[in-house]
Design an enzyme around this catalytic site. Structure first.
Site, mmCIF file in Angstrom:
data_model
loop_
_atom_site.group_PDB
_atom_site.id
_atom_site.type_symbol
_atom_site.label_atom_id
_atom_site.label_comp_id
_atom_site.label_asym_id
_atom_site.label_seq_id
_atom_site.Cartn_x
_atom_site.Cartn_y
_atom_site.Cartn_z
ATOM 1 N N GLY A 122 -8.922 4.641 6.890
ATOM 2 C CA GLY A 122 -8.536 6.030 7.099
ATOM 3 C C GLY A 122 -7.063 6.205 7.411
ATOM 4 O O GLY A 122 -6.487 7.242 7.094
ATOM 5 N N PHE A 123 -6.452 5.193 7.997
ATOM 6 C CA PHE A 123 -5.058 5.333 8.421
ATOM 7 C C PHE A 123 -4.298 4.025 8.264
ATOM 8 O O PHE A 123 -4.883 2.954 8.456
ATOM 9 C CB PHE A 123 -4.986 5.760 9.894
ATOM 10 C CG PHE A 123 -5.728 7.044 10.162
ATOM 11 C CD1 PHE A 123 -5.098 8.270 9.963
ATOM 12 C CD2 PHE A 123 -7.052 7.022 10.572
ATOM 13 C CE1 PHE A 123 -5.788 9.457 10.178
ATOM 14 C CE2 PHE A 123 -7.751 8.207 10.793
ATOM 15 C CZ PHE A 123 -7.116 9.433 10.598
ATOM 16 N N GLY A 124 -3.020 4.147 7.951
ATOM 17 C CA GLY A 124 -2.148 2.979 7.986
ATOM 18 C C GLY A 124 -1.668 2.755 9.415
ATOM 19 O O GLY A 124 -1.901 3.575 10.308
ATOM 20 N N GLY A 125 -1.033 1.632 9.627
ATOM 21 C CA GLY A 125 -0.378 1.387 10.910
ATOM 22 C C GLY A 125 -1.282 1.035 12.069
ATOM 23 O O GLY A 125 -0.873 1.130 13.225
ATOM 24 N N HIS B 230 -1.287 -1.146 -4.323
ATOM 25 C CA HIS B 230 -2.554 -0.778 -3.689
ATOM 26 C C HIS B 230 -2.523 0.727 -3.416
ATOM 27 O O HIS B 230 -1.600 1.244 -2.776
ATOM 28 C CB HIS B 230 -2.741 -1.552 -2.381
ATOM 29 C CG HIS B 230 -4.045 -1.297 -1.703
ATOM 30 N ND1 HIS B 230 -5.214 -1.962 -2.052
ATOM 31 C CD2 HIS B 230 -4.384 -0.447 -0.708
ATOM 32 C CE1 HIS B 230 -6.200 -1.540 -1.287
ATOM 33 N NE2 HIS B 230 -5.734 -0.609 -0.461
ATOM 34 N N GLY C 163 0.902 -2.171 4.115
ATOM 35 C CA GLY C 163 1.455 -0.819 4.024
ATOM 36 C C GLY C 163 2.651 -0.650 4.937
ATOM 37 O O GLY C 163 3.802 -0.791 4.519
ATOM 38 N N SER C 164 2.380 -0.371 6.199
ATOM 39 C CA SER C 164 3.461 -0.090 7.155
ATOM 40 C C SER C 164 4.445 -1.233 7.252
ATOM 41 O O SER C 164 5.661 -1.001 7.350
ATOM 42 C CB SER C 164 2.883 0.135 8.556
ATOM 43 O OG SER C 164 1.780 0.965 8.484
ATOM 44 N N ASP D 41 -4.572 4.032 -2.005
ATOM 45 C CA ASP D 41 -5.674 4.475 -1.142
ATOM 46 C C ASP D 41 -6.028 5.925 -1.419
ATOM 47 O O ASP D 41 -5.213 6.825 -1.199
ATOM 48 C CB ASP D 41 -5.259 4.343 0.331
ATOM 49 C CG ASP D 41 -5.123 2.902 0.755
ATOM 50 O OD1 ASP D 41 -6.094 2.148 0.587
ATOM 51 O OD2 ASP D 41 -4.043 2.525 1.256
ATOM 52 N N HIS E 226 -8.301 1.799 -4.190
ATOM 53 C CA HIS E 226 -9.271 1.657 -3.107
ATOM 54 C C HIS E 226 -9.822 3.042 -2.787
ATOM 55 O O HIS E 226 -9.122 3.875 -2.200
ATOM 56 C CB HIS E 226 -8.547 1.042 -1.895
ATOM 57 C CG HIS E 226 -9.365 0.931 -0.654
ATOM 58 N ND1 HIS E 226 -8.802 0.680 0.582
ATOM 59 C CD2 HIS E 226 -10.696 1.013 -0.444
ATOM 60 C CE1 HIS E 226 -9.754 0.619 1.497
ATOM 61 N NE2 HIS E 226 -10.915 0.833 0.903
ATOM 62 N N SER F 15 0.840 -1.197 0.000
ATOM 63 C CA SER F 15 0.000 0.000 0.000
ATOM 64 C C SER F 15 0.876 1.249 0.000
ATOM 65 O O SER F 15 1.617 1.508 0.946
ATOM 66 C CB SER F 15 -0.907 0.014 1.230
ATOM 67 O OG SER F 15 -1.610 1.233 1.251
ATOM 68 N N MET G 10 -8.499 8.900 -0.273
ATOM 69 C CA MET G 10 -9.370 9.295 0.846
ATOM 70 C C MET G 10 -9.836 10.734 0.669
ATOM 71 O O MET G 10 -9.053 11.587 0.247
ATOM 72 C CB MET G 10 -8.610 9.199 2.165
ATOM 73 C CG MET G 10 -8.004 7.839 2.436
ATOM 74 S SD MET G 10 -7.087 7.871 3.985
ATOM 75 C CE MET G 10 -6.399 6.216 3.972
ATOM 76 N N ASP H 222 -7.277 -5.905 3.965
ATOM 77 C CA ASP H 222 -6.623 -4.596 3.990
ATOM 78 C C ASP H 222 -6.566 -4.039 5.413
ATOM 79 O O ASP H 222 -7.590 -3.675 5.980
ATOM 80 C CB ASP H 222 -7.395 -3.637 3.069
ATOM 81 C CG ASP H 222 -6.669 -2.325 2.860
ATOM 82 O OD1 ASP H 222 -5.518 -2.188 3.317
ATOM 83 O OD2 ASP H 222 -7.272 -1.435 2.223
HETATM 84 C C1 DX5 Z 1 -6.434 2.001 5.401
HETATM 85 C C2 DX5 Z 1 -5.978 1.670 4.017
HETATM 86 C C3 DX5 Z 1 -4.960 0.618 3.952
HETATM 87 C C4 DX5 Z 1 -3.660 0.964 4.621
HETATM 88 C C5 DX5 Z 1 -3.067 -0.292 5.178
HETATM 89 O O1 DX5 Z 1 -7.538 2.825 5.350
HETATM 90 O O2 DX5 Z 1 -7.082 1.237 3.223
HETATM 91 O O3 DX5 Z 1 -4.714 0.200 2.617
HETATM 92 O O4 DX5 Z 1 -2.753 1.572 3.740
HETATM 93 O O5 DX5 Z 1 -1.970 0.044 5.932
HETATM 94 P P1 DX5 Z 1 -1.321 -0.925 7.006
HETATM 95 O O6 DX5 Z 1 -0.842 -2.126 6.265
HETATM 96 O O7 DX5 Z 1 -0.249 -0.090 7.594
HETATM 97 O O8 DX5 Z 1 -2.415 -1.266 8.013
HETATM 98 ZN ZN ZN Z 2 -6.665 0.292 1.230
#
Ligand code: DX5
Ligand code: ZN
Length: 225
Positions: free
Chosen positions: A149-152, A40, A204-205, A42, A73, A15, A44, A182
């Site tokens: 909404g957020f990674g990690g 991937h 992602g992270s 994202d 996405h 991601s 938003m 995801d």
């Molecule tokens: C969250 C995103 C994810 C995000 C995943 O809203 O849709 O795609 O980037 O990030 P990680 O792998 O860090 O949870």
């Molecule tokens: Zn996503």
């Protein structure tokens, strides 16, 4: 190693949300060179989710350098407004949120009419049963394993039960829908997710915060192959 599933190649999709945006071309090239299968992406809008990521100009530049499938996405309200825009930008798969679509069936047909695969994402609280009447029209269901909404964020354990329920619905209806997971994916849950029935893992992270990104992708790919 998930031996009984060797016949069906599983997909790893880093991601880009977790990439270094000041070195985006470098990070895109890293994914090109890696064993990952998809990008991937994202998107938003700050309304459907409490965050704003990036938009069309950034996606255009990512696509210029990316040499793999572009999996977009959309975490935006009323996504119908932008279907043809994302097709023009080079999206191969366009995923909309169930919770953001009033006329989901129409939206899916519009995505396919633009030549893209049609995905539907479900928030952690959204029940699989709500897809029963439309599952054969969906190329991919993206199960959110965190609140979007957020990674990690921390992986939500109830996701395994949702995968199994969705897999049963897919079998029952004869659909060919892929299952994407995801949020919060790491080497701690990757194998178990595939064993439960997932086809695509977004990470992602776990990938981008690592000092050995190529190695982490290789490791994830080996775990699910
Ligand atoms: C969250 C995103 C994810 C995000 C995943 O809203 O849709 O795609 O980037 O990030 P990680 O792998 O860090 O949870
Ligand atoms: Zn996503």
């Amino acid at each position: 190693m998930v031996k009984e599933l060797l016949m069906t190649p599983k997909i790893i999709a880093p991601s880009i949300l977790a990439a270094d945006f000041a070195n985006l071309q470098r990070d895109v090239e890293m994914v090109n060179q890696s064993e990952a299968d998809w990008f991937h992406i994202d998107i938003m809008d700050g309304v459907f989710v409490p965050n704003i990521s990036f938009g069309m100009p950034v996606l255009r530049d990512i696509v210029k350098h990316a040499s793999k499938t572009i999996d977009v996405h959309l975490m935006i309200i009323d996504p119908d407004r932008y279907i043809s825009t994302f097709a023009g930008l080079g999206a191969d798969i366009l995923t909309v949120h169930y919770e953001a679509c009033t006329h989901l069936h129409r939206t899916l047909q519009a995505i396919k009419a633009e030549g893209m695969e049609a995905g539907v994402a479900l928030n952690p609280h959204t029940n699989i049963d709500l897809l029963e009447d439309v599952i054969t029209d969906i190329d991919m269901v993206c199960l959110m394993s965190v609140n979007p909404g957020f990674g990690g964020q921390k992986f939500i354990e109830n996701t395994y039960a949702k995968i199994k329920k969705l897999k049963a619905l897919i079998h029952k209806t004869g659909a060919t829908t892929k299952i994407e997971i995801d949020g919060g994916v790491t080497d701690q849950n990757a194998e178990k997710l595939i064993e439960a029935g997932a086809d695509v893992l977004v990470a992602g992270s776990y990938v981008f915060k690592s000092k050995d990104q190529l190695g982490i992708i290789k490791h994830l790919k080996a775990l699910v192959s």
